[in-house]
Design an enzyme around this catalytic site. Structure first.
Site, mmCIF file in Angstrom:
data_model
loop_
_atom_site.group_PDB
_atom_site.id
_atom_site.type_symbol
_atom_site.label_atom_id
_atom_site.label_comp_id
_atom_site.label_asym_id
_atom_site.label_seq_id
_atom_site.Cartn_x
_atom_site.Cartn_y
_atom_site.Cartn_z
ATOM 1 N N GLY A 132 0.827 -1.283 0.112
ATOM 2 C CA GLY A 132 0.076 0.008 0.060
ATOM 3 C C GLY A 132 0.831 1.318 -0.045
ATOM 4 N N TYR A 133 1.238 1.714 -1.170
ATOM 5 C CA TYR A 133 2.071 2.974 -1.420
ATOM 6 C C TYR A 133 1.013 3.764 -2.003
ATOM 7 C CZ TYR A 133 6.459 0.378 -0.357
ATOM 8 O OH TYR A 133 7.310 -0.547 0.116
ATOM 9 N N SER A 134 0.734 3.583 -3.194
ATOM 10 C CA SER A 134 0.064 4.552 -4.099
ATOM 11 C C SER A 134 -1.268 5.187 -3.317
ATOM 12 C CB SER A 134 -0.210 3.995 -5.484
ATOM 13 O OG SER A 134 1.059 3.699 -5.890
ATOM 14 N N GLU A 248 14.585 -4.970 -4.774
ATOM 15 C CA GLU A 248 13.917 -5.636 -5.518
ATOM 16 C C GLU A 248 14.648 -5.873 -6.936
ATOM 17 O OE1 GLU A 248 11.560 -7.421 -4.963
ATOM 18 O OE2 GLU A 248 10.060 -6.753 -3.479
HETATM 19 C C1 LIG Z 1 -1.698 -2.616 -12.713
HETATM 20 C C2 LIG Z 1 -0.964 -1.729 -11.530
HETATM 21 C C3 LIG Z 1 -0.732 -2.266 -10.428
HETATM 22 C C4 LIG Z 1 -0.221 -1.551 -9.534
HETATM 23 N N1 LIG Z 1 -0.066 -2.225 -8.097
HETATM 24 C C5 LIG Z 1 0.178 -1.121 -7.122
HETATM 25 C C6 LIG Z 1 0.491 -1.691 -5.974
HETATM 26 O O1 LIG Z 1 0.018 -2.935 -5.467
HETATM 27 N N2 LIG Z 1 0.998 -1.027 -4.865
HETATM 28 C C7 LIG Z 1 1.007 0.324 -5.027
HETATM 29 O O2 LIG Z 1 1.348 1.171 -4.032
HETATM 30 N N3 LIG Z 1 0.988 0.929 -6.257
HETATM 31 C C8 LIG Z 1 0.597 0.082 -7.387
HETATM 32 N N4 LIG Z 1 0.601 0.685 -8.544
HETATM 33 C C9 LIG Z 1 0.545 2.224 -8.719
HETATM 34 C C10 LIG Z 1 1.541 2.523 -9.465
HETATM 35 O O3 LIG Z 1 3.054 2.397 -8.997
HETATM 36 C C11 LIG Z 1 1.388 3.984 -10.015
HETATM 37 O O4 LIG Z 1 0.285 3.880 -10.850
HETATM 38 C C12 LIG Z 1 2.373 4.540 -10.741
HETATM 39 O O5 LIG Z 1 3.522 5.149 -9.831
HETATM 40 C C13 LIG Z 1 1.929 6.286 -11.375
HETATM 41 O O6 LIG Z 1 1.241 6.589 -10.382
HETATM 42 P P1 LIG Z 1 -0.136 7.320 -10.790
HETATM 43 O O7 LIG Z 1 -1.209 6.290 -11.444
HETATM 44 O O8 LIG Z 1 -0.870 8.227 -9.462
HETATM 45 O O9 LIG Z 1 -0.088 8.264 -11.870
HETATM 46 P P2 LIG Z 1 0.430 9.957 -11.850
HETATM 47 O O10 LIG Z 1 1.651 9.995 -10.848
HETATM 48 O O11 LIG Z 1 -0.504 10.780 -11.346
HETATM 49 O O12 LIG Z 1 0.901 10.149 -13.199
HETATM 50 C C14 LIG Z 1 -0.203 10.499 -14.454
HETATM 51 C C15 LIG Z 1 0.743 10.623 -15.572
HETATM 52 O O13 LIG Z 1 1.426 12.111 -15.364
HETATM 53 C C16 LIG Z 1 2.812 11.601 -15.665
HETATM 54 N N5 LIG Z 1 3.923 12.169 -14.782
HETATM 55 C C17 LIG Z 1 3.639 12.166 -13.399
HETATM 56 N N6 LIG Z 1 4.866 12.741 -12.913
HETATM 57 C C18 LIG Z 1 5.587 13.382 -13.906
HETATM 58 C C19 LIG Z 1 6.577 14.110 -14.043
HETATM 59 N N7 LIG Z 1 7.486 14.578 -12.972
HETATM 60 N N8 LIG Z 1 6.921 14.357 -15.422
HETATM 61 C C20 LIG Z 1 6.318 13.827 -16.551
HETATM 62 N N9 LIG Z 1 5.271 13.213 -16.446
HETATM 63 C C21 LIG Z 1 4.837 12.766 -15.179
HETATM 64 C C22 LIG Z 1 2.767 10.050 -15.549
HETATM 65 O O14 LIG Z 1 3.913 9.553 -16.397
HETATM 66 C C23 LIG Z 1 1.728 9.738 -16.009
HETATM 67 O O15 LIG Z 1 1.455 9.441 -17.473
HETATM 68 C C24 LIG Z 1 0.154 -0.006 -9.489
HETATM 69 C C25 LIG Z 1 -0.117 0.488 -10.793
HETATM 70 C C26 LIG Z 1 -0.893 -0.344 -11.780
HETATM 71 C C27 LIG Z 1 -1.328 0.342 -13.273
#
Ligand SMILES: Cc1cc2nc3c(=O)[nH]c(=O)nc-3n(C[C@H](O)[C@H](O)[C@H](O)COP(=O)(O)OP(=O)(O)OC[C@H]3O[C@@H](n4cnc5c(N)ncnc54)[C@H](O)[C@@H]3O)c2cc1C
Length: 396
Positions: A132-134, A248
């Site tokens: 649970g990070y995001s 990891e």
């Molecule tokens: C299938 C799946 C499983 C996952 N499982 C887990 C899990 O088990 N536990 C957990 O904690 N998380 C999990 N995640 C979360 C994942 O780590 C995040 O989706 C990822 O880090 C992106 O964050 P966000 O979805 O909030 O997108 P955002 O950070 O909101 O980004 C939205 C868009 O903006 C872009 N963006 C953001 N910041 C910048 C920047 N500084 N410069 C340029 N572009 C930028 C991104 O590339 C993206 O296109 C999972 C995600 C998916 C899709």
């Protein structure tokens, strides 16, 4: 530069391949070994997967790089890599976060109570974790997380929301990063907790990704936990989260699924026909597939650079970002090209009459998009390469 593995490592790999041959003769083989498995569906639960993991544990393959006092074999991290690369190359589920990210953090920072409670269960593959990070407002910028953990008497009480928690719907324990000091700078007020997944204050709601994979949003309503379940020191959570990423590096960066996808594309070109002739007769198709062959080789080399640096005890941040960016984009391009080759029929989904290859490329075309987001998005990987690798800092 020499990317070869040592004789001892190769001998270990051979033994492990023989072990997997026995598994392949077992009754669960067709479920366990699925070369078409998409990377994001590794964590789909099934009794067969749990049984497979338990047998791996009994055979001593889980926690190989842990210290002997905790039941490990004190092998270098490259053995974790060899195991997971072989598993993923054969389409089998890989050894997950319980051993690396969670187990190693508990070993490094956890209390004796946490070690006694969790390490034996992880080694025996008896428990599953969710990470649970995001959160809705904290993904790429994870340090902005807001899930609140307040101290009330002896207990911690957690309120707020997590997002995208893979495996929350079947895990036993939740590894949660929460804000314990809202007044501190954002990296300094975070702590890590272990929460039982069946706590009545947790509500888990399904989110279906475009790759048909289930992930979840999780709501915390007055989730109370005892003081023992704070991991390590209060407000030191950001350090643990970052360190866990390093644990990891060996385990997560397997190239096997990409190689399998490319082999399947080559097979497609041999088998599929256009105007009565195999696609491979078409020089334009051969040209593109030859380009992919070179790109797949590049991805393999980028991945070996991650491993080579990690073996030396260095942190391959930029190398890992390059590999993640390039390999997930390549997987996406390969799946997309397969659809181009198949024409309109290639868009038929699994189960539809006449869907070529059982609709697997259509599924792959969707699932590979998800790979470019989870574990750090493509844009974020490019930022790391530009800033940390090339020194292109904003405002420099
Ligand atoms: C299938 C799946 C499983 C996952 N499982 C887990 C899990 O088990 N536990 C957990 O904690 N998380 C999990 N995640 C979360 C994942 O780590 C995040 O989706 C990822 O880090 C992106 O964050 P966000 O979805 O909030 O997108 P955002 O950070 O909101 O980004 C939205 C868009 O903006 C872009 N963006 C953001 N910041 C910048 C920047 N500084 N410069 C340029 N572009 C930028 C991104 O590339 C993206 O296109 C999972 C995600 C998916 C899709």
């Amino acid at each position: 530069m020499n990317f070869a593995f040592s004789e001892e490592e190769m001998a270990f790999l051979k033994d492990f391949q023989q072990y997997l041959e026995q598994e392949k003769a077992g009754p669960d083989s067709s479920v366990i070994f699925a070369p078409w498995r998409e990377t994001d569906s590794w964590l789909v639960d099934s009794p067969e997967r749990r049984g497979f993991m338990k047998r791996l544990a009994q055979a001593g393959y889980i926690g190989m790089s842990w210290e002997k006092q905790y039941g490990g074999r004190e092998r270098p991290g490259v053995y974790d890599y060899l195991l997971n690369e072989e598993l993923s190359s054969q389409g089998a589920p890989i050894i997950g976060k319980g051993v690396g990210c969670i187990g190693k953090t508990i070993i490094a920072h956890g209390s004796d109570k946490l070690k006694q409670e969790f390490l034996p269960q992880i080694l025996a593959a008896d428990i599953e974790f969710a990470l649970g990070y995001s959160e809705p407002g904290a993904g790429s910028d994870l340090a902005s997380l807001r899930l609140r953990a307040e101290r009330r008497g002896d207990e911690w009480v957690l309120n707020g929301q997590k997002m995208w928690t893979t495996s929350a719907h079947f895990a036993d324990w939740y590894w949660v990063a929460a804000r314990t000091d809202p007044e501190a700078p954002k990296h300094k007020g975070i702590s890590v907790f272990l929460v039982p997944m069946d706590h009545p204050g947790l509500t888990i709601k399904e989110i279906k990704t475009m790759g048909d994979h289930r992930t979840n949003e999780v709501f915390f309503d007055e989730v109370n936990i005892g003081p023992d379940y704070l991991v390590g020191e209060e407000n030191a959570g950001w350090r643990y989260v970052c360190e866990a990423l390093d644990y990891e590096r060996f385990a997560l960066y397997t190239v096997g699924p990409l190689l399998l996808k490319f082999e399947a594309l080559v097979e497609l070109a041999k088998v599929a026909r256009r105007d009565g002739r195999p696609l491979s007769d078409d020089p334009v198709v051969r040209d593109r597939i030859a380009e992919f062959a070179c790109e797949v080789e590049m991805a393999t080399m980028l991945q070996r650079r991650v491993i080579a640096k990690a073996i030396k005890g260095e942190v391959p941040t930029v190398e890992a970002a390059m590999y993640k960016y390039f390999s997930t984009g390549l997987g996406r391009r390969i799946a997309n090209y397969a659809i181009d080759c198949l024409g309109p029929l290639g868009l038929l989904k699994s189960g539809a009459p006449g869907a070529p290859f059982g609709g697997r490329w259509e599924m792959s075309d969707r699932a590979t998009v998800v790979d470019t987001i989870g574990g750090g998005s493509t844009e974020v990987q490019k930022n790391i390469v530009a800033r940390r690798g090339l020194g292109l800092m904003v405002g420099a």
